[in-house]
Write an enzyme that holds these catalytic residues in place. Structure first.
Site, PDB file in Angstrom:
ATOM      1  N   TRP A  30     -10.543  -7.493  -3.771  1.00  0.00           N
ATOM      2  CA  TRP A  30     -10.009  -6.553  -4.769  1.00  0.00           C
ATOM      3  C   TRP A  30      -8.835  -7.143  -5.553  1.00  0.00           C
ATOM      4  O   TRP A  30      -8.326  -6.533  -6.468  1.00  0.00           O
ATOM      5  CB  TRP A  30      -9.583  -5.232  -4.112  1.00  0.00           C
ATOM      6  CG  TRP A  30      -8.711  -5.439  -2.917  1.00  0.00           C
ATOM      7  CD1 TRP A  30      -7.350  -5.526  -2.908  1.00  0.00           C
ATOM      8  CD2 TRP A  30      -9.148  -5.599  -1.564  1.00  0.00           C
ATOM      9  NE1 TRP A  30      -6.905  -5.744  -1.625  1.00  0.00           N
ATOM     10  CE2 TRP A  30      -7.984  -5.782  -0.779  1.00  0.00           C
ATOM     11  CE3 TRP A  30     -10.389  -5.611  -0.939  1.00  0.00           C
ATOM     12  CZ2 TRP A  30      -8.047  -5.968   0.602  1.00  0.00           C
ATOM     13  CZ3 TRP A  30     -10.444  -5.800   0.436  1.00  0.00           C
ATOM     14  CH2 TRP A  30      -9.287  -5.966   1.187  1.00  0.00           C
ATOM     15  N   GLU A  66      -7.832   0.681  -2.114  1.00  0.00           N
ATOM     16  CA  GLU A  66      -6.637   1.348  -1.598  1.00  0.00           C
ATOM     17  C   GLU A  66      -7.004   2.475  -0.644  1.00  0.00           C
ATOM     18  O   GLU A  66      -6.369   2.663   0.387  1.00  0.00           O
ATOM     19  CB  GLU A  66      -5.781   1.915  -2.753  1.00  0.00           C
ATOM     20  CG  GLU A  66      -5.083   0.854  -3.584  1.00  0.00           C
ATOM     21  CD  GLU A  66      -4.067   0.035  -2.779  1.00  0.00           C
ATOM     22  OE1 GLU A  66      -3.634   0.479  -1.707  1.00  0.00           O
ATOM     23  OE2 GLU A  66      -3.743  -1.081  -3.216  1.00  0.00           O
ATOM     24  N   GLN A 121      -4.712   3.070   6.708  1.00  0.00           N
ATOM     25  CA  GLN A 121      -4.867   3.160   8.172  1.00  0.00           C
ATOM     26  C   GLN A 121      -6.046   2.343   8.707  1.00  0.00           C
ATOM     27  O   GLN A 121      -6.729   2.762   9.639  1.00  0.00           O
ATOM     28  CB  GLN A 121      -5.025   4.626   8.608  1.00  0.00           C
ATOM     29  CG  GLN A 121      -3.722   5.370   8.522  1.00  0.00           C
ATOM     30  CD  GLN A 121      -3.867   6.698   7.839  1.00  0.00           C
ATOM     31  OE1 GLN A 121      -4.708   6.889   6.985  1.00  0.00           O
ATOM     32  NE2 GLN A 121      -3.033   7.634   8.214  1.00  0.00           N
ATOM     33  N   TYR A 152       1.811   6.843  -3.167  1.00  0.00           N
ATOM     34  CA  TYR A 152       1.618   5.415  -2.930  1.00  0.00           C
ATOM     35  C   TYR A 152       0.376   4.905  -3.692  1.00  0.00           C
ATOM     36  O   TYR A 152       0.455   3.929  -4.448  1.00  0.00           O
ATOM     37  CB  TYR A 152       1.486   5.109  -1.419  1.00  0.00           C
ATOM     38  CG  TYR A 152       0.825   3.778  -1.220  1.00  0.00           C
ATOM     39  CD1 TYR A 152       1.545   2.607  -1.456  1.00  0.00           C
ATOM     40  CD2 TYR A 152      -0.539   3.682  -0.928  1.00  0.00           C
ATOM     41  CE1 TYR A 152       0.925   1.371  -1.376  1.00  0.00           C
ATOM     42  CE2 TYR A 152      -1.165   2.452  -0.853  1.00  0.00           C
ATOM     43  CZ  TYR A 152      -0.424   1.302  -1.078  1.00  0.00           C
ATOM     44  OH  TYR A 152      -1.043   0.091  -1.029  1.00  0.00           O
ATOM     45  N   ASP A 174       4.486   1.561   0.830  1.00  0.00           N
ATOM     46  CA  ASP A 174       3.730   1.846   2.055  1.00  0.00           C
ATOM     47  C   ASP A 174       4.559   1.350   3.247  1.00  0.00           C
ATOM     48  O   ASP A 174       5.722   0.956   3.087  1.00  0.00           O
ATOM     49  CB  ASP A 174       2.334   1.190   2.011  1.00  0.00           C
ATOM     50  CG  ASP A 174       2.396  -0.327   2.060  1.00  0.00           C
ATOM     51  OD1 ASP A 174       3.512  -0.900   2.002  1.00  0.00           O
ATOM     52  OD2 ASP A 174       1.326  -0.962   2.171  1.00  0.00           O
ATOM     53  N   CYS A 232      10.497 -15.322  10.009  1.00  0.00           N
ATOM     54  CA  CYS A 232      11.685 -15.432   9.140  1.00  0.00           C
ATOM     55  C   CYS A 232      11.886 -16.868   8.645  1.00  0.00           C
ATOM     56  O   CYS A 232      12.412 -17.085   7.554  1.00  0.00           O
ATOM     57  CB  CYS A 232      12.928 -14.959   9.880  1.00  0.00           C
ATOM     58  SG  CYS A 232      12.796 -13.253  10.412  1.00  0.00           S
ATOM     59  N   CYS A 258      10.070 -17.239   5.485  1.00  0.00           N
ATOM     60  CA  CYS A 258      10.170 -16.101   4.564  1.00  0.00           C
ATOM     61  C   CYS A 258      10.975 -16.501   3.321  1.00  0.00           C
ATOM     62  O   CYS A 258      12.055 -17.097   3.440  1.00  0.00           O
ATOM     63  CB  CYS A 258      10.860 -14.941   5.281  1.00  0.00           C
ATOM     64  SG  CYS A 258      11.139 -13.533   4.196  1.00  0.00           S
TER      65      CYS A 258
HETATM   66  S1  SF4 Z   1      12.574 -10.034   5.161  1.00  0.00           S
HETATM   67 FE1  SF4 Z   1      12.072 -12.120   5.800  1.00  0.00          FE
HETATM   68  S2  SF4 Z   1      13.932 -12.880   6.713  1.00  0.00           S
HETATM   69 FE2  SF4 Z   1      14.119 -10.669   6.630  1.00  0.00          FE
HETATM   70  S3  SF4 Z   1      13.359  -9.942   8.582  1.00  0.00           S
HETATM   71 FE3  SF4 Z   1      11.631  -9.922   7.186  1.00  0.00          FE
HETATM   72  S4  SF4 Z   1      10.679 -11.914   7.520  1.00  0.00           S
HETATM   73 FE4  SF4 Z   1      12.705 -12.045   8.383  1.00  0.00          FE
END
Ligand code: SF4
Length: 349
Positions: free
Chosen positions: A20, A33, A38, A116, A134, A195, A198
Site C-alpha cells: 500500500w 488502514e 489491531q 486516525y 496511532d 536506540c 535511531c
Molecule cells: S525515539 Fe529513538 S532514541 Fe528515543 S527511545 Fe525511541 S528508539 Fe530510542
C-alpha cells in the site's frame, strides 16, 4: 537536524516496502488502514492482497454481498470493521458517485473511520496537513519529548495532538505520518527499541533520562469479562445446523452452530437440563457422542470459554426456523468466527 527532518530523511533511506506504499489511491490506502488496525503486519498484508484481488475497485467492494465480504475477512477479527468498510463503500458509490471523498471532514464522516484513519488517508492520498496518531506515534512522541501525560485520557490525548501538529511536515504530511509510524513499528518498539540506530537518538529525552520503559504512560486497563459458550455440533445424516449471529453482540453476521451460552462453566450433565436445550430438542432425546473443550479465546474485552458438544440426530430431524440445515461438506463456505473455524479445521480437515 530537527525531529521532522531527521525522521523524513531516515524514512526515505530506509523503510519496509509494503504494497500500500506503492500507491496514493485513497481506496487502497483506506483498505490497508482498516485491515491493519489491531492486526500484525504479515497477517494484514495477506488480507490486503486478497481484498484488492477480489475487489480491485471500490465499486467491486460496494457491489459484493455482506456475506462475501465477511467470508474474505474471516480470521481477522473485529468484524464490525468489515461491515463498516462495506457500508462505507456503498455509501461512497451512492453519494459520491464512486469517487473517494477528498476532504478530511468527509473522510471522517465515513462509517468506521476515526480521526486516525481519516488523517492517514487525507495526508497520504491527498497530501492534506493532518497528523495521524496511532499507538506507534504516541510512543515515539512520548519518548522523544519525555511527555508523560497519560495517552488514554482526554487531556493527555489533547497534549499529544498539539505535539503531533507541531512536528507535522506541512508540505509532506503523508510522508511524515508514514515516517513516524514506521519508526515506532521498527525502531522505537515497545519492549526493545533500537536506540543505537535511531535517527532521533542525539536528542531523545527518554534515552537521555533512562525513562524509555516508563513511556508512554497509560492509566486505564480494559477489564476482561468471561463468557461460556456451548456449541452444538449436530450431525443429522449428512447435514448439520447453523445460524447467523444477529444483534449488537460480537461476530454479528457470522455463522455458528446452535449456541447455548451459560453464566458459568457447567458440565454437559447440567447443560441437558437447561431450558434452552429442552426448547431446542423439544421431546427428542439427542445422542451425545462426545465433547471437546477448546483453548480460551481472547478478545480485547472478553475471555470466551468454549465447549463443542457432538450430537447425533435422525436424518429427518429439523430444528426450529432459527437454524439452517446445511450439508456438512458446505460448512467451510460460510464465514464463521475464528474460534469456530479452528475447531472445524481440526475436526474436518
Ligand atoms: S525515539 Fe529513538 S532514541 Fe528515543 S527511545 Fe525511541 S528508539 Fe530510542
Amino acid at each position: 537536524m530537527d525531529f521532522t527532518t531527521s525522521l523524513i530523511k531516515w524514512y526515505e533511506n530506509d523503510h519496509r516496502l509494503l504494497p500500500w506504499r506503492e500507491t496514493s489511491d485513497p481506496y487502497f490506502i483506506w483498505l490497508s488502514e482498516v485491515i491493519l488496525q489491531q492486526t500484525r503486519i504479515d497477517q494484514g498484508t495477506n488480507y490486503y492482497i486478497r481484498f484488492i484481488e477480489h475487489f480491485p475497485t471500490l465499486k467491486d467492494l460496494a457491489s459484493a454481498s455482506e456475506d462475501e465480504v465477511l467470508k474474505l475477512w474471516q480470521g481477522l477479527g473485529y468484524y464490525s470493521r468489515a461491515r463498516n468498510l462495506h457500508f462505507a463503500a456503498k455509501f461512497i458509490l451512492n453519494s459520491y458517485n464512486g469517487q473517494f471523498p477528498d476532504t478530511y471532514d468527509a473522510i471522517l464522516s465515513l462509517k468506521g473511520v476515526g480521526e486516525y484513519t481519516a488523517s492517514a488517508i487525507a495526508s497520504i492520498a491527498f497530501n492534506l496537513p493532518y497528523a495521524a496518531i496511532d499507538g506507534n506515534v504516541y510512543r515515539v512522541l512520548s519518548r522523544f519529548t519525555g511527555l508523560d501525560a497519560p495517552i488514554d485520557t482526554g487531556e493527555g490525548k489533547k497534549m499529544f495532538r498539539e505535539l503531533a501538529n507541531h512536528f507535522l511536515d506541512q508540505k509532506n504530511p503523508g510522508i511524515y505520518n508514514q515516517a513516524v509510524m514506521e519508526l515506532g513499528a521498527v525502531v522505537c518498539t515497545p519492549q526493545s527499541p533500537d536506540c543505537k540506530n535511531c535517527p532521533l537518538n542525539d536528542s531523545c529525552v527518554a534515552l537521555r533520562d533512562k525513562t524509555i520503559s516508563m513511556l508512554p504512560v497509560k492509566i486505564g486497563r480494559t477489564v476482561q469479562r468471561n463468557r461460556y459458550f456451548n456449541y452444538l455440533d449436530i450431525t443429522s445424516g449428512s447435514h448439520t445446523f447453523i445460524h447467523q449471529r444477529k444483534g449488537g453482540d460480537i461476530w454479528h453476521g457470522l455463522f455458528e452452530f446452535p449456541l447455548i451460552e451459560t453464566v458459568a462453566e457447567i458440565g454437559v450433565d447440567e447443560l441437558i437440563l437447561n431450558k434452552e436445550w429442552s426448547d431446542l430438542f423439544d421431546g427428542i432425546k439427542p445422542v451425545i457422542t462426545g465433547w471437546e473443550r477448546v483453548p480460551v479465546h481472547l478478545l480485547s474485552h472478553l475471555k470466551i470459554y468454549t465447549r463443542f458438544i457432538r450430537i447425533d440426530l435422525p436424518e429427518e430431524f429439523d430444528l426450529s426456523e432459527k437454524y439452517r440445515k446445511v450439508l456438512k461438506k458446505d460448512i467451510f463456505k460460510f464465514a464463521v468466527p475464528r474460534l469456530v473455524e479452528r475447531y472445524l479445521i481440526n475436526r474436518y480437515e
